[in-house]
Design a protein around this motif. Sequence first.
Motif, mmCIF file in Angstrom:
data_model
loop_
_atom_site.group_PDB
_atom_site.id
_atom_site.type_symbol
_atom_site.label_atom_id
_atom_site.label_comp_id
_atom_site.label_asym_id
_atom_site.label_seq_id
_atom_site.Cartn_x
_atom_site.Cartn_y
_atom_site.Cartn_z
ATOM 1 N N VAL A 302 -90.766 -27.572 60.526
ATOM 2 C CA VAL A 302 -90.755 -26.284 61.363
ATOM 3 C C VAL A 302 -92.533 -25.983 61.444
ATOM 4 C CG1 VAL A 302 -90.357 -23.756 61.032
ATOM 5 C CG2 VAL A 302 -88.714 -25.513 60.391
ATOM 6 N N THR A 303 -93.017 -26.038 60.404
ATOM 7 C CA THR A 303 -94.624 -25.714 60.219
ATOM 8 C C THR A 303 -95.337 -26.669 61.413
ATOM 9 O OG1 THR A 303 -94.563 -25.077 58.123
ATOM 10 C CG2 THR A 303 -96.712 -25.732 59.291
ATOM 11 N N ALA A 304 -94.864 -27.949 61.522
ATOM 12 C CA ALA A 304 -95.455 -29.024 62.834
ATOM 13 C C ALA A 304 -95.405 -28.522 64.063
ATOM 14 C CB ALA A 304 -94.994 -30.426 62.281
ATOM 15 N N LEU A 305 -94.014 -28.028 64.100
ATOM 16 C CA LEU A 305 -93.709 -27.628 65.623
ATOM 17 C C LEU A 305 -94.175 -26.268 66.041
ATOM 18 C CD1 LEU A 305 -91.647 -29.907 65.436
ATOM 19 C CD2 LEU A 305 -89.961 -28.653 66.447
ATOM 20 N N LEU A 306 -94.264 -25.346 65.034
ATOM 21 C CA LEU A 306 -94.332 -23.959 65.621
ATOM 22 C C LEU A 306 -96.065 -23.475 65.404
ATOM 23 C CD1 LEU A 306 -91.719 -21.999 64.039
ATOM 24 C CD2 LEU A 306 -91.908 -22.683 66.327
ATOM 25 N N GLU A 307 -96.477 -24.259 64.243
ATOM 26 C CA GLU A 307 -98.177 -23.866 64.053
ATOM 27 C C GLU A 307 -98.946 -24.968 64.581
ATOM 28 O OE1 GLU A 307 -98.654 -22.610 60.039
ATOM 29 O OE2 GLU A 307 -96.968 -21.300 59.969
ATOM 30 N N ARG A 308 -98.730 -26.153 64.359
ATOM 31 C CA ARG A 308 -99.279 -27.384 64.742
ATOM 32 C C ARG A 308 -99.115 -27.845 66.104
ATOM 33 N NH1 ARG A 308 -98.593 -30.826 59.925
ATOM 34 N NH2 ARG A 308 -99.790 -32.407 61.143
ATOM 35 N N VAL A 317 -86.182 -34.553 60.141
ATOM 36 C CA VAL A 317 -84.728 -34.142 60.343
ATOM 37 C C VAL A 317 -84.080 -34.552 59.265
ATOM 38 C CG1 VAL A 317 -82.820 -34.791 61.804
ATOM 39 C CG2 VAL A 317 -84.926 -34.853 62.850
ATOM 40 N N ILE A 318 -83.043 -33.636 58.856
ATOM 41 C CA ILE A 318 -82.196 -33.539 57.676
ATOM 42 C C ILE A 318 -80.731 -33.352 58.175
ATOM 43 C CG2 ILE A 318 -83.739 -32.492 56.176
ATOM 44 C CD1 ILE A 318 -82.747 -29.695 56.465
ATOM 45 N N ALA A 319 -80.565 -33.071 59.319
ATOM 46 C CA ALA A 319 -78.802 -33.029 59.786
ATOM 47 C C ALA A 319 -78.891 -33.153 61.163
ATOM 48 C CB ALA A 319 -78.349 -31.965 59.162
ATOM 49 N N VAL A 320 -77.732 -33.637 61.663
ATOM 50 C CA VAL A 320 -77.287 -33.686 63.073
ATOM 51 C C VAL A 320 -76.124 -33.038 63.400
ATOM 52 C CG1 VAL A 320 -77.423 -35.127 65.008
ATOM 53 C CG2 VAL A 320 -78.366 -36.027 62.919
ATOM 54 N N LYS A 321 -75.956 -31.984 64.342
ATOM 55 C CA LYS A 321 -74.943 -31.453 64.935
ATOM 56 C C LYS A 321 -74.408 -31.675 66.369
ATOM 57 C CE LYS A 321 -75.515 -27.510 61.786
ATOM 58 N NZ LYS A 321 -74.163 -27.686 60.868
ATOM 59 N N GLY A 322 -73.023 -32.071 66.486
ATOM 60 C CA GLY A 322 -72.600 -32.273 67.791
ATOM 61 C C GLY A 322 -72.855 -33.653 68.145
ATOM 62 N N LYS A 323 -72.339 -34.090 69.492
ATOM 63 C CA LYS A 323 -72.458 -35.305 69.918
ATOM 64 C C LYS A 323 -73.308 -35.332 71.341
ATOM 65 C CE LYS A 323 -69.686 -39.218 70.827
ATOM 66 N NZ LYS A 323 -70.238 -40.196 69.923
ATOM 67 N N PHE A 324 -74.152 -35.918 71.342
ATOM 68 C CA PHE A 324 -75.179 -35.993 72.391
ATOM 69 C C PHE A 324 -75.743 -37.551 72.584
ATOM 70 C CE2 PHE A 324 -77.568 -34.468 68.719
ATOM 71 C CZ PHE A 324 -78.745 -35.169 68.625
ATOM 72 N N GLY A 325 -76.223 -37.731 73.703
ATOM 73 C CA GLY A 325 -76.938 -38.883 74.212
ATOM 74 C C GLY A 325 -78.427 -38.975 74.463
ATOM 75 N N VAL A 326 -78.908 -40.100 74.857
ATOM 76 C CA VAL A 326 -80.468 -40.094 74.886
ATOM 77 C C VAL A 326 -80.722 -39.237 76.229
ATOM 78 C CG1 VAL A 326 -82.352 -41.653 75.808
ATOM 79 C CG2 VAL A 326 -80.692 -42.511 73.818
ATOM 80 N N GLY A 327 -81.723 -38.448 76.010
ATOM 81 C CA GLY A 327 -82.086 -37.682 77.373
ATOM 82 C C GLY A 327 -81.490 -36.265 77.262
ATOM 83 N N ASP A 328 -80.280 -36.087 76.424
ATOM 84 C CA ASP A 328 -79.619 -34.762 76.656
ATOM 85 C C ASP A 328 -80.758 -33.661 75.845
ATOM 86 O OD1 ASP A 328 -77.359 -35.659 77.649
ATOM 87 O OD2 ASP A 328 -76.214 -35.761 75.831
ATOM 88 N N LEU A 329 -80.245 -32.493 76.439
ATOM 89 C CA LEU A 329 -80.784 -31.136 75.739
ATOM 90 C C LEU A 329 -80.134 -30.930 74.277
ATOM 91 C CD1 LEU A 329 -83.091 -28.928 76.308
ATOM 92 C CD2 LEU A 329 -81.196 -27.451 77.491
ATOM 93 N N ILE A 330 -81.117 -30.725 73.377
ATOM 94 C CA ILE A 330 -80.535 -30.221 72.173
ATOM 95 C C ILE A 330 -81.247 -28.998 71.405
ATOM 96 C CG2 ILE A 330 -79.517 -32.705 71.624
ATOM 97 C CD1 ILE A 330 -82.125 -33.020 69.955
ATOM 98 N N ARG A 331 -80.566 -28.405 70.609
ATOM 99 C CA ARG A 331 -81.390 -27.441 70.126
ATOM 100 C C ARG A 331 -81.955 -27.964 68.559
ATOM 101 N NH1 ARG A 331 -76.882 -24.263 68.024
ATOM 102 N NH2 ARG A 331 -78.197 -22.189 67.815
ATOM 103 N N VAL A 332 -83.232 -26.991 68.233
ATOM 104 C CA VAL A 332 -83.599 -27.532 66.809
ATOM 105 C C VAL A 332 -83.592 -26.414 66.181
ATOM 106 C CG1 VAL A 332 -86.022 -28.111 65.921
ATOM 107 C CG2 VAL A 332 -85.380 -28.955 68.177
ATOM 108 N N LEU A 333 -82.991 -26.739 64.879
ATOM 109 C CA LEU A 333 -82.725 -25.535 64.035
ATOM 110 C C LEU A 333 -83.551 -25.644 62.555
ATOM 111 C CD1 LEU A 333 -78.794 -25.635 64.340
ATOM 112 C CD2 LEU A 333 -80.282 -24.377 65.669
ATOM 113 N N ASP A 334 -83.908 -24.538 62.209
ATOM 114 C CA ASP A 334 -84.627 -24.588 60.732
ATOM 115 C C ASP A 334 -83.561 -24.783 59.461
ATOM 116 O OD1 ASP A 334 -83.441 -22.135 60.228
ATOM 117 O OD2 ASP A 334 -85.259 -21.025 60.585
ATOM 118 N N PRO A 335 -84.091 -24.879 58.320
ATOM 119 C CA PRO A 335 -83.128 -25.116 57.422
ATOM 120 C C PRO A 335 -82.101 -23.811 57.052
ATOM 121 C CG PRO A 335 -85.186 -25.621 56.793
ATOM 122 C CD PRO A 335 -85.454 -24.747 58.094
ATOM 123 N N GLN A 336 -82.265 -22.986 57.622
ATOM 124 C CA GLN A 336 -81.347 -21.730 57.716
ATOM 125 C C GLN A 336 -80.492 -21.728 58.792
ATOM 126 O OE1 GLN A 336 -84.773 -21.045 57.193
ATOM 127 N NE2 GLN A 336 -84.243 -21.301 54.900
#
Length: 385
Positions: A302-308, A317-336
């Motif tokens: 989170v720090t690397a993305l938002l501040e750096r 990455v600690i978990a994956v949700k949903g099913k997607f392929g290479v090049g798909d748009l995905i959401r990035v979620l913090d630990p909460q």
Amino acid sequence: MGVFLALAELRSRLKEAQTIVVKVGTSSLTYATGRLNLKNMERLVRQIADLHNSGKKVVLVSSGAVGAGVGELGLTSKPRTIPERQAVAAVGQGFLMQVYNKFFLEYGIVTAQILLTRDDMGDRRRYLNARNTLMMLLNEYKALPIINENDTVATEELQLRFGDNDTLAALVAGLIGADLLILLSDIGGLYTSDPRKDQTANLIPVVKEISPSIWSSAGEAGTSRGTGGMITKLEAARIATRSGITMVLASAEEDSVLSRIVAGEEIGTLFLPNDDTLVQRERWIAFAGQPQGAVVIDEGAVTALLERKKSLLPSGVIAVKGKFGVGDLIRVLDPQEQEIARGLSNFSTEEIEKIKGANTAQLPKVLGYKTFEEVIHRNNLVCFE
């Protein structure tokens, strides 16, 4: 005194706007009976025609198809089920455009009807096709596009609807690179609380940042005929201002409201564009595209993305949700599991499951082949505030 001068100067810049998107809601176009308010429509058309004739490029995002259909069919309330809503919209959309065409032709203006669904904006190719069509209409044919959500085929699932034409208008403004977005509503702007319930509510003349306190001032939908409340208008403001577009929220009942706004008069609430604005491709990633899944990342990432301002690496990455392929748009979620970013994934769900938490040097061994080092490269990533 300096504050008022600064606000007046900010307002005066609206005179320079060349491409303007105007959105008007159902409650401003129809009576309580559901039938179209022809007086209000003619007044709106006259103002838009005046802007058009002055050399401005104007796009109208108009609600009212369902409301018009309710009136034409003699119904006593809005339809509730999807088939009912779609059928009523099919009746109303044709009648709505018939009225618009009649009024605009009186001023010598050719109109073009464009019906969009969430899928049209969510698919990158169709998004660009829509942009090309709009730019051709505005620049080459000098026509006036009238846009509405395609209620006859859209469904109620969240991922397939805009939710309200406020959001659609903001996306269209970003799509064509508009200078100004004007939302005409049944309320005079953004207030400190709901003025319909609180007589002490004060108008907020300018919003420089959509802070938590601004969000807390939003209320519910204003009438039974419309679908949007202040929340959808703030969401539209968030999209517009992050896209570098100034937005004004004002009452459709104000006399000559459009010409007064463009002239720089202090009317409604002025939302100022962010300093950190998104380019066209980033706008699609952040707001128009439809995420196919998500990854949950740790605090270090989170720090690397938002501040750096770094790319997202597998180690974060600690978990994956949903099913997607290479090049798909995905959401990035913090630990909460709060969304902090969106981006285009370099890996599929199955691949990220294998490499999550791994060092980049380990990727060829874990996967058995070497592709990318980043889950999402910085160039394909948009972070949210």
